[in-house]
Design an enzyme around this catalytic site. Structure first.
Site, PDB file in Angstrom:
ATOM      1  N   MET A 102     -58.385 -70.652 -26.677  1.00 23.30           N
ATOM      2  CA  MET A 102     -57.669 -70.075 -25.562  1.00 23.30           C
ATOM      3  C   MET A 102     -56.892 -68.654 -26.034  1.00 23.30           C
ATOM      4  SD  MET A 102     -57.631 -70.475 -22.286  1.00 23.30           S
ATOM      5  CE  MET A 102     -57.321 -71.365 -20.783  1.00 23.30           C
ATOM      6  N   SER A 138     -68.523 -65.095 -29.106  1.00 24.71           N
ATOM      7  CA  SER A 138     -67.617 -64.977 -30.247  1.00 24.71           C
ATOM      8  C   SER A 138     -68.367 -64.620 -31.753  1.00 24.71           C
ATOM      9  CB  SER A 138     -66.755 -66.320 -30.486  1.00 24.71           C
ATOM     10  OG  SER A 138     -67.634 -67.297 -30.752  1.00 24.71           O
ATOM     11  N   ARG A 139     -68.844 -65.635 -32.389  1.00 29.24           N
ATOM     12  CA  ARG A 139     -69.686 -65.472 -33.645  1.00 29.24           C
ATOM     13  C   ARG A 139     -70.564 -66.314 -33.620  1.00 29.24           C
ATOM     14  NH1 ARG A 139     -67.575 -61.113 -33.247  1.00 29.24           N
ATOM     15  NH2 ARG A 139     -66.372 -59.956 -34.896  1.00 29.24           N
ATOM     16  N   GLU A 182     -76.708 -62.089 -37.934  1.00 28.17           N
ATOM     17  CA  GLU A 182     -77.396 -60.873 -37.117  1.00 28.17           C
ATOM     18  C   GLU A 182     -77.778 -59.918 -38.109  1.00 28.17           C
ATOM     19  OE1 GLU A 182     -74.022 -59.566 -34.590  1.00 28.17           O
ATOM     20  OE2 GLU A 182     -73.975 -61.824 -33.632  1.00 28.17           O
ATOM     21  N   HIS A 198     -75.210 -58.798 -29.240  1.00 28.70           N
ATOM     22  CA  HIS A 198     -73.739 -58.478 -29.533  1.00 28.70           C
ATOM     23  C   HIS A 198     -72.923 -57.389 -28.906  1.00 28.70           C
ATOM     24  CE1 HIS A 198     -70.532 -59.547 -32.774  1.00 28.70           C
ATOM     25  NE2 HIS A 198     -70.083 -59.348 -31.802  1.00 28.70           N
TER      26      HIS A 198
HETATM   27  C1  GLV Z   1     -66.807 -58.102 -31.255  1.00 33.15           C
HETATM   28  O1  GLV Z   1     -67.394 -58.847 -31.678  1.00 33.15           O
HETATM   29  C2  GLV Z   1     -65.570 -57.767 -31.926  1.00 33.15           C
HETATM   30  O2  GLV Z   1     -65.001 -58.545 -32.969  1.00 33.15           O
HETATM   31  O3  GLV Z   1     -65.021 -56.624 -31.674  1.00 33.15           O
END
Ligand code: GLV
Length: 327
Positions: A157, A240-241, A270, A288
């Site tokens: 959050m 996110s990742r 990736e 992404h």
């Molecule tokens: C995108 O994934 C960033 O970290 O800006």
């Protein structure tokens, strides 16, 4: 009096305007050769004589790069910076910066785009129509899941998680969240969000949306055990990742309909996307692009360029991620 030579910086990839103009006003930009792999040894060679490097989140900024003599700052054009060995940067006196804040809204929009696309099978429906299969309205055609009134579980959050939370009120969602530390009471109250432990969030949510950075603690935070806790009707969203989720475990669950679906903007390795994932109809995939609105990517480019210049001038950039380097 002779003009002082301008400092040199290495630009690993093209960025958007006004970022490039901002750089060109103060420094000489060395463009990394397009036809050369972006690998530590070659980055280090290209960075010789440069005071700064402007990198993207896919660039491996290892100790070999960070020990280039004279290097003062690496400005990552991203909020995430797990591609940079920050401890090595600090050890070698190199400042590391990122671009937080500016991409929160675009990324939250995209998390919602994936939620809606996955819940209402938008990509599958589009393909169905294009393939000429639409032969008339059907009572059970492409049945999906409602977002309205659903329970949304936000994992992480921070700024982006909170931006997603704010959007959920339009769908009258019940909001659960899990964060390392509970967010401020006022924020919780304003968002009508309830802090719960991760297992409770997974058990109770109809949609789980992930918004944590990738660290040694969050790698595979969502694995086979965690996925098994989710409802078979639930949806997993990841902007996110990729490595926060055990991709193999997720593929297994999606294949066996132990989840309704997943919306994924990020992948474990990736740009590799497992064929087994691409073959599944109950997953929506994106390359992404969470922050990829034209305005946001231009702002990220400008912020990264300004961070780089501030660091080169020897001042402290606002988005310094390793302030201990100044000690
Ligand atoms: C995108 O994934 C960033 O970290 O800006």
């Amino acid at each position: 009096m002779k003009n002082q030579p301008r400092p040199k910086v290495l630009l690993l990839h093209q960025i958007l305007e006004p970022g490039l103009t901002v750089l060109n006003e103060e420094v000489d930009v060395v463009a990394y050769p397009d036809d050369q792999p972006v690998e530590p040894k070659l980055i280090a060679q290209a960075a010789q004589g440069c005071l700064g490097i402007l990198s993207l989140l896919k660039d491996p900024i290892t100790e070999e790069v960070l020990s280039v003599p004279g290097l003062k700052v690496v400005a990552n054009c991203a909020v995430g910076f797990e591609n940079i060995d920050v401890a090595a940067a600090t050890k070698h006196g190199v400042m590391v910066t990122n671009t937080p804040g500016v991409l929160d809204q675009s990324t939250a929009d995209f998390a919602f785009a994936l939620m809606m696309a996955t819940a209402r099978r938008v990509v599958e429906a589009d393909q169905f129509v294009r393939d000429g299969h639409f032969e008339g309205w059907g009572i059970d055609l492409m049945l999906g899941r409602d977002l309205y009134g659903a329970t949304l579980g936000i994992v992480g959050m921070g700024r982006i998680g909170q931006a997603v939370a704010r959007r959920s009120s339009g769908f009258l969602m019940r909001l659960l969240y899990h964060n390392r530390h509970p967010v401020h009471r006022d924020v919780e109250r304003a968002l009508h969000a309830q802090a719960v432990d991760l297992d409770t969030l997974l058990v109770e949510s109809d949609i789980v949306s992930i918004h944590v950075p990738l660290t040694s603690e969050t790698r595979h935070l969502i694995g086979a055990r965690e996925i098994a806790l989710m409802k078979p009707t639930a949806i997993l969203i990841n902007t996110s990742r990729g490595a926060v989720v055990d991709e193999a475990a997720l593929i297994d669950a999606l294949k066996n309909h132990r989840l309704f679906g997943a919306g994924l903007d990020v992948f474990e390795r990736e740009p590799e996307v497992p064929a087994a994932l691409s073959a599944l109809p109950n997953v929506v995939l994106a390359p992404h692009i969470g922050s990829a609105s034209a305005v946001t990517r231009a702002e990220m480019s400008e912020i990264a360029a300004r961070n780089l210049l501030i660091g080169i001038r020897g001042a402290t950039p606002a988005n310094l991620v390793n302030p201990e380097v100044l000690a």
